[in-house]
Scaffold this motif. Structure first.
Motif, PDB file in Angstrom:
ATOM      1  N   VAL A   9       0.847  -1.187   0.000  1.00 54.01           N
ATOM      2  CA  VAL A   9       0.000   0.000   0.000  1.00 54.01           C
ATOM      3  C   VAL A   9       0.881   1.234   0.000  1.00 54.01           C
ATOM      4  N   LYS A  11       1.601   5.112  -2.251  1.00 56.22           N
ATOM      5  CA  LYS A  11       1.150   6.049  -3.267  1.00 56.22           C
ATOM      6  C   LYS A  11       2.348   6.371  -4.141  1.00 56.22           C
ATOM      7  N   ASP A  15      -0.018   6.263  -9.880  1.00 54.44           N
ATOM      8  CA  ASP A  15      -1.399   6.585  -9.581  1.00 54.44           C
ATOM      9  C   ASP A  15      -1.924   7.680 -10.504  1.00 54.44           C
ATOM     10  N   GLN A  37      -5.082  -3.994   3.261  1.00 53.28           N
ATOM     11  CA  GLN A  37      -5.487  -2.592   3.359  1.00 53.28           C
ATOM     12  C   GLN A  37      -5.555  -2.051   1.943  1.00 53.28           C
ATOM     13  N   PRO A  39      -5.161   0.115  -1.364  1.00 46.04           N
ATOM     14  CA  PRO A  39      -4.245   1.148  -1.844  1.00 46.04           C
ATOM     15  C   PRO A  39      -4.919   2.520  -1.780  1.00 46.04           C
ATOM     16  N   ASP A  40      -4.133   3.555  -1.584  1.00 46.94           N
ATOM     17  CA  ASP A  40      -4.669   4.909  -1.421  1.00 46.94           C
ATOM     18  C   ASP A  40      -5.573   5.328  -2.567  1.00 46.94           C
ATOM     19  N   ALA A  43      -9.271   5.036  -1.924  1.00 50.14           N
ATOM     20  CA  ALA A  43      -9.868   5.689  -0.754  1.00 50.14           C
ATOM     21  C   ALA A  43     -10.586   6.971  -1.160  1.00 50.14           C
ATOM     22  N   VAL A 150      -9.724   8.859  -8.050  1.00 57.08           N
ATOM     23  CA  VAL A 150     -10.039   7.823  -7.063  1.00 57.08           C
ATOM     24  C   VAL A 150     -10.750   6.690  -7.793  1.00 57.08           C
TER      25      VAL A 150
END
Length: 370
Positions: A9, A11, A15, A37, A39-40, A43, A150
């Motif tokens: 996880v 950034k 991205d 968790q 990945p950013d 979110a 996102v």
């Protein structure tokens, strides 16, 4: 859930180039590789997360029994549908005529496709914006690689249904996919024609008015959405808030639930009913009805749990060259609310932007009606 190596996880610069990133393999790939968790990039910003928006669990989404169209209850059913289109833009239908075995078979092949090995699915991968007009189906993991910052927690299979693809242009795996998809889309088409006729009557128009306004033969495709379990469901959305750009959408959802509709400042659950279908007014039906029927923002959330959710959204759309605008009979006492336009221009505008509620439709409102 698989217990293989955890997905890192972090950034990174990739991205910002989502089309070429590792995320094109989709969220099921992350789950199969033991992501603990998110990945950013998945979110949502705090103000768009489910726990930060007003939410009510409600049974108020109308449920309409279409069996009443065949007996003395017809006028009451017509009134229920008209009220639902005006107030909610959404309703569920039971006794809709789509055979249960056809529904069950379609859900079965949908699940089996999405649970194929990743590399098999990637053979069908195509970004939504890519230029491949002859392609009848595409595996999607990113809705709009140019606009999104996102990502949504879902993988999808987009399938053209009408005009029907040539026999050799259907998905080959699962082997029984073509027959299941043809049977299901044919039954949905019959239901859509019935509903368009009923909705026309609700506007005091001839029963064929709305269908005629969509062009010679309205287009049809479906989107099979697959929402795997998520380690941080409170941080993600399966589908961001949007209204559909076409005329009418027929949704089949499984028992997991997650569809929410925005109404009067709150989000409401559309609670799953066995073998029911969810109907929603799309943007061009609001245009044709001159705002009497309402397209409505909706979204999909990912609930806590270890079972993947599946939904199949069938879109009934105007033909590419159909000229859209309020039907003339509906502007005799009320001025038109929307600009006349070709559906191709509307859909291109919709695809050029990221989901933003009813933002696309708002751009086609006449200035004095903003």
């Amino acid at each position: 859930m698989a217990s293989t190596a955890q997905v890192e996880v972090v950034k990174s610069s990739e991205d910002n180039t989502l089309r070429n990133s590792k995320y094109v393999k989709g969220v099921q790939y992350l789950v199969e590789n033991g992501v603990m968790q998110i990945p950013d990039v998945y979110a949502q910003p705090p103000h768009q997360r489910v726990d930060a928006t007003k939410f009510e669990s409600s049974n108020e989404i109308p449920v309409v029994d279409l069996a009443g169209l065949q007996d003395d209850s017809r006028s009451g059913v017509l009134a229920e549908i008209k009220n639902a289109c005006e107030r909610w833009g959404f309703f569920q239908v039971i006794n809709h005529g789509v055979p249960v075995p056809v529904i069950e078979r379609m859900m079965d092949v949908a699940r089996r496709f999405h649970e194929l090995p990743t590399e098999e699915k990637m053979a069908y991968y195509s970004a939504y914006q890519s230029e491949s007009p002859s392609r009848s189906h595409r595996f999607q993991t990113i809705y709009n690689a140019e606009k999104q910052t996102v990502l949504e927690w879902r993988d999808s299979l987009d399938q053209k249904c009408y005009p029907p693809p040539e026999d050799d242009k259907w998905l080959k795996n699962p082997i029984d996919y073509r027959d299941a998809a043809m049977d299901y889309s044919g039954e949905v088409r019959k239901l859509a024609k019935l509903l368009l006729a009923v909705m026309s009557e609700g506007l005091n128009l001839s029963s064929d008015a709305l269908e005629k306004a969509l062009g010679d033969e309205f287009g049809q495709n479906f989107l099979i959405n697959y929402y795997p379990p998520c380690p941080n469901p409170e941080l993600v959305l399966g589908v961001n808030s949007h209204s559909d750009p076409g005329a009418l959408t027929v949704l089949l959802q499984d028992e997991i639930g997650g569809l929410q509709v925005f109404n009067e400042g709150n989000w409401f659950d559309v609670k799953p009913l066995a073998n029911a279908l969810v109907i929603n007014v799309a943007d061009e039906l609001e245009v044709l009805s001159n705002g009497i029927y309402k397209s409505v923002a909706h979204r999909a959330i990912r609930r806590v749990g270890d079972v993947a959710r599946i939904s199949i959204a069938s879109f009934c759309n105007p033909t590419w060259e159909a000229k859209m605008g309020p039907i003339a009979e509906l502007t005799k006492t009320n001025p038109p609310l929307y600009k006349e336009h070709l559906f191709r221009d509307f859909i291109r505008h919709f695809r050029s932007r990221y989901y933003d509620g009813k933002g696309c439709l708002d751009n086609f409102r006449l200035p004095n009606n903003l």
